[in-house]
Design an enzyme around this catalytic site. Structure first.
Site, mmCIF file in Angstrom:
data_model
loop_
_atom_site.group_PDB
_atom_site.id
_atom_site.type_symbol
_atom_site.label_atom_id
_atom_site.label_comp_id
_atom_site.label_asym_id
_atom_site.label_seq_id
_atom_site.Cartn_x
_atom_site.Cartn_y
_atom_site.Cartn_z
ATOM 1 N N ARG A 555 45.628 39.204 38.443
ATOM 2 C CA ARG A 555 46.955 38.854 37.940
ATOM 3 C C ARG A 555 47.961 38.864 39.083
ATOM 4 O O ARG A 555 47.840 39.647 40.027
ATOM 5 C CB ARG A 555 47.385 39.855 36.861
ATOM 6 C CG ARG A 555 46.656 39.661 35.545
ATOM 7 C CD ARG A 555 46.940 38.293 34.953
ATOM 8 N NE ARG A 555 48.293 38.218 34.469
ATOM 9 C CZ ARG A 555 48.631 38.167 33.173
ATOM 10 N NH1 ARG A 555 47.697 38.156 32.245
ATOM 11 N NH2 ARG A 555 49.898 38.097 32.818
ATOM 12 N N LYS A 666 33.499 44.472 41.719
ATOM 13 C CA LYS A 666 32.712 43.243 41.564
ATOM 14 C C LYS A 666 32.419 42.637 42.937
ATOM 15 O O LYS A 666 31.289 42.256 43.232
ATOM 16 C CB LYS A 666 33.465 42.226 40.701
ATOM 17 C CG LYS A 666 33.762 42.694 39.281
ATOM 18 C CD LYS A 666 34.720 41.709 38.581
ATOM 19 C CE LYS A 666 35.336 42.324 37.339
ATOM 20 N NZ LYS A 666 36.526 41.574 36.872
#
Ligand SMILES: *Cc1c(COP(=O)(O)O)cnc(C)c1O
Length: 816
Positions: A555, A666
């Site tokens: 974001r 990740k």
């Protein structure tokens, strides 16, 4: 010959038959005339049948064993696509691929048709989705509860460099994964008044006469764990009007009025609030929160009473986890249900509430800590407001009884904020009403104890605990990166898939094998080529897959400091132009991320990224040494394409602001090297991976705190000391990247000097230096790829299975 291939052939044939049957009888299409979307639906339905078998077995088992249930309440579930997730966890992915090839249908093409279920904004919603999958994998009897938003997070288009929000219609073609439960309906009420009555024994009883009631209807999606271990339920609520149409009014000729009521009721589950880490504070938001909390609590109490004669053992059979403060009205609602509806004494109800509820805090940002005005609460939830006052009174009385009279302490721990008009502090309510309050990384938890909850922590020193976030490796490694997964299986054996926490470490010695490093780099190149194609297709920009892919996707938020990355981009651009002879490492700077629709500054940063991209990408003097790319509409699927292709992972938030971060994990799992601050879970990554295999820079959270206290963020001294920073700021301010509107960034740049709240300037030089270390290592491929392999090898601890095991053991008491 072994039987294995025969069994497999039979499985392929059976799956093919199942798909054809679904296509004919459920979708109603002839294979000759089926569109790709029809195939998608048929395959999904065939896969769902497999889940349903496991689902029912699992549910029966939970009932039989009277297993403790975990209820995960979250206003967001950022799910993404489910086809490969389901097939892969069921062990059917290759079988389905083969079955479809036999029908001349390419499964990979079909996969891309599924819309992303984007019922969340970012990390918090994605965490909820990872947790659901891990709980199924670990055999925990879990139910996720949330809202079935008709429109998920908006689709982001970039027009002339500016973000535009478009409505997301993920349900347009139906949703093959869910089951509508038309019979599972609860009334949810709002407004009205509260009357005190006395029952036969003369006890006062509060009766709520609501002004408005809507229905919550359940929609269930099965969530299957790894190797079909178990299947849990994600139950999402949809709001419906009590009556579809107000017939009396319609017949009286008031056609609009007759549907207005329906529209008002159904608006509750219409759309997800697109604000991330900032509070919209609007009435509809509170309606959403109460709506799904009340439906979920009514549902779980009903389930409990089906199995148990009494609610007195609720805490032994149920654990309720609140994902952030959004569901914290659960404290008052559970009290209301126990006291008003089930007629338990207040003290008993309170003990049950505290013993059953637990709360996860996700942010320390003051603007994101929910508060609701007392006026709004009294209007919308009058009975709850009474209950909150009563909880507060008992709480303050208990403290006084313990000899605590300090006005500042009492003010800090009160449920009611008196300073800015009277407001209810939902964070404090969640804290008091829960037996466990956890942060999501070591640093975040430490800061919770010393900042937002400092006074409450002193009163309840046992309550705050840490549960560092994790990610599910099934989606984020096995599905997102099959070539790397195959390499790991070849190197470590298939058991790495079942227990990566244990086996991934055995990869360490491979970091010293040149052949392995080469293959590791090769699989990365494969993903980079695929991403380069995607960039070419979507943006028409050509990038070199051999260049370093330097990635920041998340974001857009000031504390995440995309601006700092952009300043470095401009500095690099200027340096390349000034010293063309230097041995620069070719780079592609990749950005993606959505900004909240009302977040002005964040949208301007998107525009700046696009403005810089246009100038840099079209400047021949840069000779392709630097490219800048902003990929629109960041979501789970795009993340799955980008992350395996990253060489460098940008995790550069102002220290103390990022609660955990999960994209950092990740990236690390795929072997990207991290450039980052000592913030959130970067700190733990550093402990696991070793600081020598990351690029850590910048002010620490203590230094940031000290600057905040002093009121001097040090922008002007940083600019004065750095000709490089000064040049960058002057170029942006002067319109070098915005010749069409030279003043576009004057405000943005000028705001830094008096109030550089996120310390972009103060950290700039350290960031520049760290980026030079990155470049140096890039020029030494042996060492670069050695570090890359070690990053993957040491990321096992960040599995959400580990996180969930900690929740289950230390908070829920739900380990079998
Ligand atoms: C993982 C993920 C996030 C969280 O990213 P952070 O960088 O940790 O904020 C946000 N959005 C999507 C789509 C994700 O997959």
């Amino acid at each position: 010959m072994s039987q294995e291939p025969l069994a497999r052939d039979a499985q392929v044939a059976a799956f093919r038959t199942a798909v054809l049957e679904k296509l004919t009888y459920a979708v109603g299409k002839d294979p000759e005339h089926a569109f790709d979307h029809d195939w998608f639906e048929a395959i999904a339905l065939a896969a769902r049948d497999h889940m349903v078998d496991h689902w029912m077995d699992h549910t029966r088992q939970i009932y039989r064993k009277s297993q403790k249930r975990v209820y995960y309440l979250s206003l967001e579930f950022l799910i993404g696509r489910l086809l490969y997730d389901s097939l892969s966890n069921l062990g059917l992915l290759d079988i389905a691929r083969e079955a479809m090839t036999g029908l001349d249908v390419d499964l990979e093409r079909i996969r891309l048709l599924e819309p992303d279920a984007a019922l969340g904004n970012g990390g918090l919603g994605r965490l909820a989705a990872c947790f659901m999958e891990s709980m199924s994998t670990l055999g925990i009897a879990a139910h996720g509860y949330g809202i079935r938003y008709e429109h998920g997070l908006f689709r982001q288009a970039v027009v002339d460099g500016w973000q535009q929000e478009q409505t997301e219609n993920w349900l347009d073609f139906g949703n093959p994964w869910e089951f509508e439960r038309a019979e599972v309906i609860y009334p949810i009420s709002f407004g009205g008044s509260v009357e005190t009555r006395h029952d036969e024994s003369g006890q006062p009883r509060q009766v709520w006469w609501p002004a408005e009631t809507v229905r919550a209807v359940a929609y269930d999606t099965p969530v299957v764990g790894w190797r079909g271990a178990s299947v849990n339920t994600l139950r999402l609520w949809r709001a419906r009007a009590l009556e579809e149409l107000h017939l009396e009014r319609f017949n009286a000729g008031d056609h609009l009025g007759a549907v207005a009521e329906v529209a008002r009721a159904e608006s509750i589950s219409r759309v997800l609030y697109p604000a991330d880490s900032t509070e919209a504070g609007q009435e509809l938001r509170l309606r959403q929160e109460y709506f799904f909390v009340s439906a979920s609590l009514q549902d779980l109490l009903r389930r409990h009473l089906n199995m148990n004669p009494t609610l007195l053992n609720l805490h032994e059979k149920a654990a309720i986890q609140l994902n952030d403060t959004h569901p914290s009205i659960a404290v008052a609602e559970l009290m209301r249900l126990l006291v008003d509806q089930h007629e338990l004494p207040w003290d008993t109800a309170w003990q049950l509430t505290v013993d059953t509820l637990a709360y996860t805090n996700h942010t320390l940002l003051p603007e994101a800590l929910e508060t609701w005005s007392v006026g709004l609460m009294e209007r919308m939830l009058p009975r709850h407001m009474q209950i909150i006052y009563l909880i507060n009174a008992f709480h303050i009385d208990a403290l006084r009884a313990k000899g605590i009279h300090d006005f500042d302490v009492l003010r800090a721990v009160s449920l009611i904020e008196e300073d800015n008009g009277r407001r209810v502090r939902m964070g404090n309510l969640a804290f008091l009403g829960s037996h466990s309050v956890n942060g999501v990384s070591g640093l975040h938890t430490k800061l919770m104890r010393s900042t937002v909850f400092a006074e409450l922590h002193k009163l309840y020193p046992e309550r705050i605990n840490n549960k560092t976030n994790g990610i599910t490796f099934r989606r984020w490694l096995y599905q997102a990166n099959p070539p790397l997964t195959r390499m790991l299986v070849e190197a470590l054996g298939p058991e790495v898939l079942d227990d990566p926490e244990k086996h991934l470490r055995r990869l360490e010695p491979f970091a010293d094998k040149p052949a392995f490093r080469k293959a590791f780099a090769q699989q990365r190149l494969h993903s980079k080529k695929a991403l380069a194609n995607l960039i070419q297709e979507r943006l028409g920009i050509t990038v070199d897959p051999e260049a370093m892919f330097d990635v920041q996707v998340k974001r857009i938020h000031e504390y995440k400091r995309q601006l700092l990355n952009l300043l470095h981009t401009v500095a690099l651009y200027q340096a390349i132009r000034a010293e063309p002879g230097t041995h620069w490492a070719p780079r592609v700077k990749i950005f993606a991320g959505k900004a909240a629709a009302s977040y002005h500054q964040a949208k301007l940063i998107i525009k700046l990224a696009n403005d810089i991209a246009r100038v840099v990408n079209n400047d021949p003097t840069v000779r392709g040494l630097l490219k800048v790319v902003f990929l629109p509409n960041y979501n789970v699927s795009l993340a799955e394409s980008i992350i395996p292709a990253a060489d460098l992972s940008e995790q550069i938030s102002t220290a103390g602001y990022e609660a955990s971060g999960t994209s950092n994990m990740k990236f690390g799992l795929h072997g990207a090297l991290t450039i980052g601050t000592l913030d959130g879970a970067n700190v733990e990554m550093c402990e696991q991976v070793g600081a020598e295999h990351m690029f850590i820079f910048g002010l620490t959270s203590q230094q940031v705190e000290a600057r905040k206290r002093s009121g001097d963020f040090g922008a002007s001294s940083a600019i004065g000391a750095s000709y490089r920073l000064n040049d960058v700021l002057q170029a942006i301010r002067g319109g070098v990247f915005s010749p069409d509107d030279p003043a576009r960034y004057v405000g943005l740049i000028d705001s830094l000097v008096p109030y550089d709240r996120f310390l972009v300037c103060a950290d700039f030089d350290a960031y520049w230096e760290a980026q030079r270390r990155v470049e140096e290592l890039w020029h030494d491929p042996q060492q670069w790829w050695r570090s890359a392999v070690l990053n993957t090898a040491r990321m096992g601890w960040f599995s959400s299975d580990r996180t969930i095991r900690e929740y289950a053991g230390e908070i829920w008491n739900a380990l079998e």
